[in-house]
Design a protein around this motif. Structure first.
Motif, PDB file in Angstrom:
ATOM      1  N   LYS A  80       0.875  -1.172   0.000  1.00 34.83           N
ATOM      2  CA  LYS A  80       0.000   0.000   0.000  1.00 34.83           C
ATOM      3  C   LYS A  80       0.907   1.215   0.000  1.00 34.83           C
ATOM      4  O   LYS A  80       1.759   1.376   0.876  1.00 34.83           O
ATOM      5  N   SER A  81       0.723   2.052  -0.996  1.00 29.77           N
ATOM      6  CA  SER A  81       1.539   3.245  -1.138  1.00 29.77           C
ATOM      7  C   SER A  81       1.301   4.200   0.020  1.00 29.77           C
ATOM      8  O   SER A  81       0.178   4.351   0.487  1.00 29.77           O
ATOM      9  N   GLY A  82       2.377   4.853   0.482  1.00 32.98           N
ATOM     10  CA  GLY A  82       2.254   5.887   1.504  1.00 32.98           C
ATOM     11  C   GLY A  82       1.760   7.186   0.867  1.00 32.98           C
ATOM     12  O   GLY A  82       1.821   7.355  -0.352  1.00 32.98           O
ATOM     13  N   VAL A  83       1.305   8.106   1.686  1.00 32.22           N
ATOM     14  CA  VAL A  83       0.770   9.370   1.171  1.00 32.22           C
ATOM     15  C   VAL A  83       1.852  10.141   0.421  1.00 32.22           C
ATOM     16  O   VAL A  83       1.675  10.508  -0.744  1.00 32.22           O
ATOM     17  N   LEU A  84       2.983  10.379   1.061  1.00 30.50           N
ATOM     18  CA  LEU A  84       4.063  11.143   0.430  1.00 30.50           C
ATOM     19  C   LEU A  84       4.704  10.360  -0.716  1.00 30.50           C
ATOM     20  O   LEU A  84       4.951  10.911  -1.787  1.00 30.50           O
ATOM     21  N   GLY A  85       4.939   9.079  -0.498  1.00 29.98           N
ATOM     22  CA  GLY A  85       5.532   8.244  -1.545  1.00 29.98           C
ATOM     23  C   GLY A  85       4.645   8.140  -2.763  1.00 29.98           C
ATOM     24  O   GLY A  85       5.115   8.217  -3.902  1.00 29.98           O
ATOM     25  N   GLY A  86       3.357   7.972  -2.531  1.00 31.20           N
ATOM     26  CA  GLY A  86       2.409   7.922  -3.642  1.00 31.20           C
ATOM     27  C   GLY A  86       2.381   9.236  -4.403  1.00 31.20           C
ATOM     28  O   GLY A  86       2.326   9.250  -5.636  1.00 31.20           O
ATOM     29  N   TYR A  87       2.448  10.335  -3.664  1.00 33.62           N
ATOM     30  CA  TYR A  87       2.458  11.663  -4.302  1.00 33.62           C
ATOM     31  C   TYR A  87       3.688  11.817  -5.198  1.00 33.62           C
ATOM     32  O   TYR A  87       3.574  12.214  -6.354  1.00 33.62           O
ATOM     33  N   PHE A  88       4.876  11.509  -4.650  1.00 34.84           N
ATOM     34  CA  PHE A  88       6.113  11.649  -5.429  1.00 34.84           C
ATOM     35  C   PHE A  88       6.114  10.725  -6.653  1.00 34.84           C
ATOM     36  O   PHE A  88       6.516  11.128  -7.740  1.00 34.84           O
ATOM     37  N   ALA A  89       5.687   9.489  -6.466  1.00 32.59           N
ATOM     38  CA  ALA A  89       5.663   8.539  -7.588  1.00 32.59           C
ATOM     39  C   ALA A  89       4.713   9.023  -8.680  1.00 32.59           C
ATOM     40  O   ALA A  89       5.067   9.022  -9.868  1.00 32.59           O
ATOM     41  N   ASN A  90       3.535   9.467  -8.282  1.00 32.86           N
ATOM     42  CA  ASN A  90       2.555   9.927  -9.266  1.00 32.86           C
ATOM     43  C   ASN A  90       2.982  11.226  -9.943  1.00 32.86           C
ATOM     44  O   ASN A  90       2.630  11.475 -11.089  1.00 32.86           O
ATOM     45  N   LEU A  91       3.754  12.043  -9.239  1.00 31.76           N
ATOM     46  CA  LEU A  91       4.291  13.274  -9.818  1.00 31.76           C
ATOM     47  C   LEU A  91       5.232  12.951 -10.981  1.00 31.76           C
ATOM     48  O   LEU A  91       5.268  13.663 -11.978  1.00 31.76           O
ATOM     49  N   MET A  92       5.966  11.851 -10.859  1.00 31.15           N
ATOM     50  CA  MET A  92       6.920  11.443 -11.894  1.00 31.15           C
ATOM     51  C   MET A  92       6.249  10.713 -13.044  1.00 31.15           C
ATOM     52  O   MET A  92       6.750  10.696 -14.158  1.00 31.15           O
ATOM     53  N   ALA A 138      14.338  -7.432  -3.706  1.00 30.84           N
ATOM     54  CA  ALA A 138      13.238  -6.858  -2.925  1.00 30.84           C
ATOM     55  C   ALA A 138      12.076  -7.830  -2.759  1.00 30.84           C
ATOM     56  O   ALA A 138      11.207  -7.620  -1.913  1.00 30.84           O
ATOM     57  N   LYS A 139      12.065  -8.911  -3.517  1.00 34.26           N
ATOM     58  CA  LYS A 139      11.016  -9.914  -3.371  1.00 34.26           C
ATOM     59  C   LYS A 139      11.081 -10.607  -2.013  1.00 34.26           C
ATOM     60  O   LYS A 139      10.135 -11.251  -1.600  1.00 34.26           O
ATOM     61  N   THR A 140      12.212 -10.447  -1.324  1.00 35.10           N
ATOM     62  CA  THR A 140      12.391 -11.121  -0.035  1.00 35.10           C
ATOM     63  C   THR A 140      12.237 -10.193   1.162  1.00 35.10           C
ATOM     64  O   THR A 140      12.441 -10.620   2.293  1.00 35.10           O
ATOM     65  N   VAL A 141      11.906  -8.912   0.924  1.00 36.24           N
ATOM     66  CA  VAL A 141      11.737  -7.976   2.040  1.00 36.24           C
ATOM     67  C   VAL A 141      10.353  -7.343   1.983  1.00 36.24           C
ATOM     68  O   VAL A 141       9.684  -7.375   0.959  1.00 36.24           O
ATOM     69  N   ASP A 142       9.950  -6.771   3.099  1.00 39.43           N
ATOM     70  CA  ASP A 142       8.656  -6.099   3.192  1.00 39.43           C
ATOM     71  C   ASP A 142       8.787  -4.710   2.548  1.00 39.43           C
ATOM     72  O   ASP A 142       9.527  -3.861   3.034  1.00 39.43           O
ATOM     73  N   LEU A 143       8.066  -4.494   1.450  1.00 40.90           N
ATOM     74  CA  LEU A 143       8.163  -3.239   0.699  1.00 40.90           C
ATOM     75  C   LEU A 143       7.562  -2.054   1.446  1.00 40.90           C
ATOM     76  O   LEU A 143       7.804  -0.907   1.081  1.00 40.90           O
ATOM     77  N   MET A 144       6.794  -2.327   2.494  1.00 40.98           N
ATOM     78  CA  MET A 144       6.206  -1.235   3.278  1.00 40.98           C
ATOM     79  C   MET A 144       7.058  -0.938   4.510  1.00 40.98           C
ATOM     80  O   MET A 144       7.239   0.212   4.873  1.00 40.98           O
ATOM     81  N   LYS A 145       7.577  -1.969   5.130  1.00 42.92           N
ATOM     82  CA  LYS A 145       8.381  -1.780   6.343  1.00 42.92           C
ATOM     83  C   LYS A 145       9.774  -1.236   6.019  1.00 42.92           C
ATOM     84  O   LYS A 145      10.336  -0.452   6.781  1.00 42.92           O
ATOM     85  N   THR A 146      10.340  -1.644   4.899  1.00 48.19           N
ATOM     86  CA  THR A 146      11.668  -1.180   4.489  1.00 48.19           C
ATOM     87  C   THR A 146      11.531   0.247   3.981  1.00 48.19           C
ATOM     88  O   THR A 146      10.739   0.516   3.083  1.00 48.19           O
ATOM     89  N   LYS A 147      12.289   1.162   4.558  1.00 46.68           N
ATOM     90  CA  LYS A 147      12.191   2.587   4.206  1.00 46.68           C
ATOM     91  C   LYS A 147      13.528   3.093   3.679  1.00 46.68           C
ATOM     92  O   LYS A 147      14.590   2.656   4.111  1.00 46.68           O
ATOM     93  N   THR A 148      13.448   4.027   2.739  1.00 49.65           N
ATOM     94  CA  THR A 148      14.652   4.654   2.185  1.00 49.65           C
ATOM     95  C   THR A 148      14.552   6.163   2.336  1.00 49.65           C
ATOM     96  O   THR A 148      13.469   6.746   2.245  1.00 49.65           O
ATOM     97  N   SER A 149      15.693   6.786   2.541  1.00 47.46           N
ATOM     98  CA  SER A 149      15.753   8.249   2.565  1.00 47.46           C
ATOM     99  C   SER A 149      15.631   8.761   1.143  1.00 47.46           C
ATOM    100  O   SER A 149      15.995   8.071   0.194  1.00 47.46           O
ATOM    101  N   ILE A 150      15.150   9.992   1.002  1.00 46.13           N
ATOM    102  CA  ILE A 150      15.064  10.589  -0.323  1.00 46.13           C
ATOM    103  C   ILE A 150      16.257  11.507  -0.554  1.00 46.13           C
ATOM    104  O   ILE A 150      16.917  11.930   0.391  1.00 46.13           O
ATOM    105  N   SER A 151      16.518  11.812  -1.805  1.00 49.79           N
ATOM    106  CA  SER A 151      17.731  12.555  -2.159  1.00 49.79           C
ATOM    107  C   SER A 151      17.730  13.995  -1.666  1.00 49.79           C
ATOM    108  O   SER A 151      18.800  14.557  -1.433  1.00 49.79           O
ATOM    109  N   ILE A 152      16.566  14.597  -1.480  1.00 50.39           N
ATOM    110  CA  ILE A 152      16.547  15.997  -1.066  1.00 50.39           C
ATOM    111  C   ILE A 152      16.528  16.176   0.451  1.00 50.39           C
ATOM    112  O   ILE A 152      16.741  17.278   0.939  1.00 50.39           O
ATOM    113  N   SER A 153      16.301  15.091   1.210  1.00 48.85           N
ATOM    114  CA  SER A 153      16.326  15.170   2.673  1.00 48.85           C
ATOM    115  C   SER A 153      16.459  13.769   3.263  1.00 48.85           C
ATOM    116  O   SER A 153      15.582  12.926   3.068  1.00 48.85           O
TER     117      SER A 153
END
Length: 182
Positions: A80-92, A138-153
């Motif tokens: 399930k896409s996060g609010v901010l992540g979904g926004y950034f992905a859809n912006l692209m 990534a097929k072996t990890v939880d795509l929602m629990k695993t978090k990455t920092s973004i390039s601008i912050s």
């Protein structure tokens, strides 16, 4: 957006393959053709690809580090896409009508007026191989629990699934831009 995690990964792998194939056509161009600009403010094909390489330089090691730090999951849950992540992905995302939302690139990711050659394409292809490998890992990890920092912050973190979506949609976007140059 809610989708089966493995279905999402497979869709992103297919899109990565399509993106890679689209850039392969540029290998037949001369360096002059690759550096041609429609006008002084536009980017050349190589500048579009270098822009993607600069993002890959940040996101690919970040994703790799985060995947390696996770314990494998027995079974993937739906993503399930996060609010901010979904926004950034859809912006692209390229819109269904082929239109793109215009935006400015951060200075450190703007390759305008760089001295670029065919190695820019080689670097892109290596990054795409790594991206596909990371998608498979990534097929072996939880795509929602695993978090990455973004390039601008580094303070803002997105779900891994959203980071992949953002990165791959961003690649698709700039390949379309490069295709409009020639």
């Amino acid at each position: 957006m809610k989708i089966n995690s493995n279905t999402l990964i497979e869709e992103l792998i297919r899109l990565t393959d399509a993106n890679t194939k689209a850039v392969e056509q540029f290998k037949t161009f001369t360096v002059d053709q690759l550096n041609h600009k429609v006008n002084k403010d536009s980017w050349s094909i190589l500048e579009c690809i270098e822009h993607l390489n600069l993002y890959g330089d940040y996101y690919l090691p970040e994703i790799q580090q985060r995947i390696l730090a996770q314990k494998p999951v027995q079974q993937q849950r739906d993503f399930k896409s996060g609010v901010l992540g979904g926004y950034f992905a859809n912006l692209m995302r390229v819109q269904k009508n082929g239109k793109l939302k215009k935006m400015k690139s951060p200075k450190d990711k703007n390759p305008a007026n760089s001295n670029l050659n065919i190695t820019t394409l080689d670097r892109f292809f290596k990054q795409q191989e790594l991206l596909k490998s990371l998608l498979n890992q990534a097929k072996t990890v939880d795509l929602m629990k695993t978090k990455t920092s973004i390039s601008i912050s580094k303070m803002v973190k997105l779900r891994l699934g959203d980071t992949f979506r953002f990165l791959i949609y961003h690649i698709e976007r700039h390949i379309q831009q490069a295709n409009r140059v020639h």
